[in-house]
Design a protein around this motif. Structure first.
Motif, PDB file in Angstrom:
ATOM      1  N   CYS A   8      32.706  41.754  30.385  1.00 22.34           N
ATOM      2  CA  CYS A   8      32.593  42.508  31.650  1.00 22.34           C
ATOM      3  C   CYS A   8      31.547  41.888  32.560  1.00 22.34           C
ATOM      4  O   CYS A   8      31.739  41.804  33.786  1.00 22.34           O
ATOM      5  CB  CYS A   8      32.241  43.965  31.357  1.00 22.34           C
ATOM      6  N   LEU A   9      30.415  41.431  31.951  1.00 21.01           N
ATOM      7  CA  LEU A   9      29.370  40.780  32.742  1.00 21.01           C
ATOM      8  C   LEU A   9      29.894  39.480  33.347  1.00 21.01           C
ATOM      9  O   LEU A   9      29.660  39.192  34.529  1.00 21.01           O
ATOM     10  CB  LEU A   9      28.146  40.502  31.866  1.00 21.01           C
ATOM     11  N   GLY A  10      30.603  38.689  32.521  1.00 24.03           N
ATOM     12  CA  GLY A  10      31.180  37.449  33.021  1.00 24.03           C
ATOM     13  C   GLY A  10      32.170  37.699  34.144  1.00 24.03           C
ATOM     14  O   GLY A  10      32.198  36.970  35.139  1.00 24.03           O
ATOM     15  N   ALA A  11      32.979  38.752  33.993  1.00 22.66           N
ATOM     16  CA  ALA A  11      33.951  39.095  35.030  1.00 22.66           C
ATOM     17  C   ALA A  11      33.252  39.511  36.318  1.00 22.66           C
ATOM     18  O   ALA A  11      33.639  39.097  37.422  1.00 22.66           O
ATOM     19  CB  ALA A  11      34.863  40.209  34.536  1.00 22.66           C
ATOM     20  N   ALA A  12      32.202  40.343  36.180  1.00 19.14           N
ATOM     21  CA  ALA A  12      31.467  40.806  37.364  1.00 19.14           C
ATOM     22  C   ALA A  12      30.812  39.646  38.101  1.00 19.14           C
ATOM     23  O   ALA A  12      30.873  39.560  39.340  1.00 19.14           O
ATOM     24  CB  ALA A  12      30.421  41.840  36.946  1.00 19.14           C
ATOM     25  N   ALA A  44      43.496  26.693  42.823  1.00 15.91           N
ATOM     26  CA  ALA A  44      44.616  26.535  41.888  1.00 15.91           C
ATOM     27  C   ALA A  44      44.337  27.157  40.528  1.00 15.91           C
ATOM     28  O   ALA A  44      45.217  27.809  39.937  1.00 15.91           O
ATOM     29  CB  ALA A  44      44.933  25.047  41.719  1.00 15.91           C
ATOM     30  N   LEU A  45      43.128  26.977  40.016  1.00 12.77           N
ATOM     31  CA  LEU A  45      42.824  27.469  38.667  1.00 12.77           C
ATOM     32  C   LEU A  45      42.941  28.987  38.530  1.00 12.77           C
ATOM     33  O   LEU A  45      43.446  29.468  37.514  1.00 12.77           O
ATOM     34  CB  LEU A  45      41.438  26.985  38.234  1.00 12.77           C
ATOM     35  N   PRO A  46      42.461  29.778  39.508  1.00  8.81           N
ATOM     36  CA  PRO A  46      42.661  31.226  39.372  1.00  8.81           C
ATOM     37  C   PRO A  46      44.133  31.616  39.251  1.00  8.81           C
ATOM     38  O   PRO A  46      44.455  32.562  38.515  1.00  8.81           O
ATOM     39  CB  PRO A  46      42.041  31.787  40.663  1.00  8.81           C
ATOM     40  N   VAL A  63      42.257  40.567  36.910  1.00  7.54           N
ATOM     41  CA  VAL A  63      41.424  41.158  37.960  1.00  7.54           C
ATOM     42  C   VAL A  63      40.395  40.155  38.457  1.00  7.54           C
ATOM     43  O   VAL A  63      40.203  39.970  39.677  1.00  7.54           O
ATOM     44  CB  VAL A  63      40.719  42.427  37.428  1.00  7.54           C
ATOM     45  N   THR A  64      39.729  39.477  37.521  1.00 11.57           N
ATOM     46  CA  THR A  64      38.681  38.524  37.890  1.00 11.57           C
ATOM     47  C   THR A  64      39.219  37.419  38.780  1.00 11.57           C
ATOM     48  O   THR A  64      38.629  37.090  39.818  1.00 11.57           O
ATOM     49  CB  THR A  64      38.061  37.908  36.620  1.00 11.57           C
ATOM     50  N   ASN A  65      40.344  36.852  38.396  1.00  7.45           N
ATOM     51  CA  ASN A  65      40.835  35.675  39.107  1.00  7.45           C
ATOM     52  C   ASN A  65      41.560  36.004  40.400  1.00  7.45           C
ATOM     53  O   ASN A  65      41.688  35.134  41.266  1.00  7.45           O
ATOM     54  CB  ASN A  65      41.727  34.859  38.171  1.00  7.45           C
ATOM     55  N   VAL A  66      42.026  37.233  40.569  1.00  4.00           N
ATOM     56  CA  VAL A  66      42.546  37.638  41.877  1.00  4.00           C
ATOM     57  C   VAL A  66      41.418  37.606  42.906  1.00  4.00           C
ATOM     58  O   VAL A  66      41.576  37.095  44.031  1.00  4.00           O
ATOM     59  CB  VAL A  66      43.178  39.046  41.804  1.00  4.00           C
ATOM     60  N   VAL A  67      40.258  38.121  42.519  1.00  6.38           N
ATOM     61  CA  VAL A  67      39.111  38.146  43.431  1.00  6.38           C
ATOM     62  C   VAL A  67      38.573  36.739  43.680  1.00  6.38           C
ATOM     63  O   VAL A  67      38.337  36.339  44.828  1.00  6.38           O
ATOM     64  CB  VAL A  67      38.001  39.054  42.864  1.00  6.38           C
TER      65      VAL A  67
END
Length: 234
Positions: A8-12, A44-46, A63-67
């Motif tokens: 979660c921290l990495g995602a945030a 490209a990577l996301p 969720v992370t990579n959409v942002v």
């Protein structure tokens, strides 16, 4: 529990780290020092990791990579808009080629998962390994560009973005190790090294700039003092 918290921290951090760079590139329109190839791969990577998340059921990746993909797209547009040289045919071939390569792998993975008798969970690890390899390559252009040209303009690079990037990669590294996802911890480890190199270069450059400013200020004060003494006849 700890592994989930680090994820979660990495995602945030991943969702937040690009926005200081978005502000500097899109609002202040400062893009000096940015690598076009790294920026193209940042878009490209996301897309690849979103596909990986869909195939593997990792919602946190989606969720992370959409942002991050949205922020990376804004940075790439600002970079191309402010630096006409990067819109030349040769420059575009390199950046567009890397983007197309990743997109092709994503499309092939989606098509493979849609085949009868093929489970998406089986395709995801293969795509993850490919994305990890590309992530390793994508981490190279930005620090390499800074190391090759020590005198280039770095005003377009956000130090906060790279500090947050180092924190995000460290979190993903531990998360990947804890969840036994080689694709995640392999790409995170290289990303961490890359972010630390950029942070070090930016720190050294800022110290050098501060020293030059202090030296110039001291010379200015000395010249004013000498002029005042001369006017006083001393």
């Amino acid at each position: 529990m700890l592994t989930h918290a680090l994820g979660c921290l990495g995602a945030a951090l991943s969702m937040s780290l690009s926005w200081p760079q978005v502000y500097k590139s899109c609002v202040q329109r400062r893009t000096g020092g940015l690598s076009a190839t790294a920026s193209a791969l940042g878009v490209a990577l996301p897309l690849g990791w979103i596909t990986y998340g869909l195939l593997s059921g990792e919602r946190i990746q989606i969720v992370t990579n959409v942002v991050t993909g949205t922020a990376a797209s804004a940075i790439l547009v600002a970079l191309l808009a402010t630096q006409p040289a990067l819109r030349s045919g040769r420059a575009l071939r390199l950046s567009a080629g890397t983007f197309a390569g990743v997109l092709t792998m994503v499309l092939l993975s989606g098509l493979a998962a849609a085949l009868p008798g093929v489970r998406a969970e089986k395709v995801a690890p293969l795509l993850g390994l490919v994305l990890a390899a590309v992530s390793v390559l994508s981490a190279i252009p930005q620090p390499l560009a800074l190391l090759r040209d020590r005198d280039q303009d770095l005003s377009g690079l956000s130090p906060l973005r790279w500090r947050m990037g180092a924190g995000a990669c460290a979190s993903w590294l531990v998360y990947g190790l804890g969840t036994a996802q080689p694709a995640v911890y392999a790409s995170a480890s290289v990303g961490l090294i890359s972010a630390l190199i950029v942070c070090t270069i930016l720190h050294l450059r800022s110290e050098k700039t501060a020293t030059v400013i202090d030296h110039d200020a001291a010379r200015w004060r000395d010249s004013i003092t000498t002029r005042n003494l001369a006017m006083a006849g001393i």
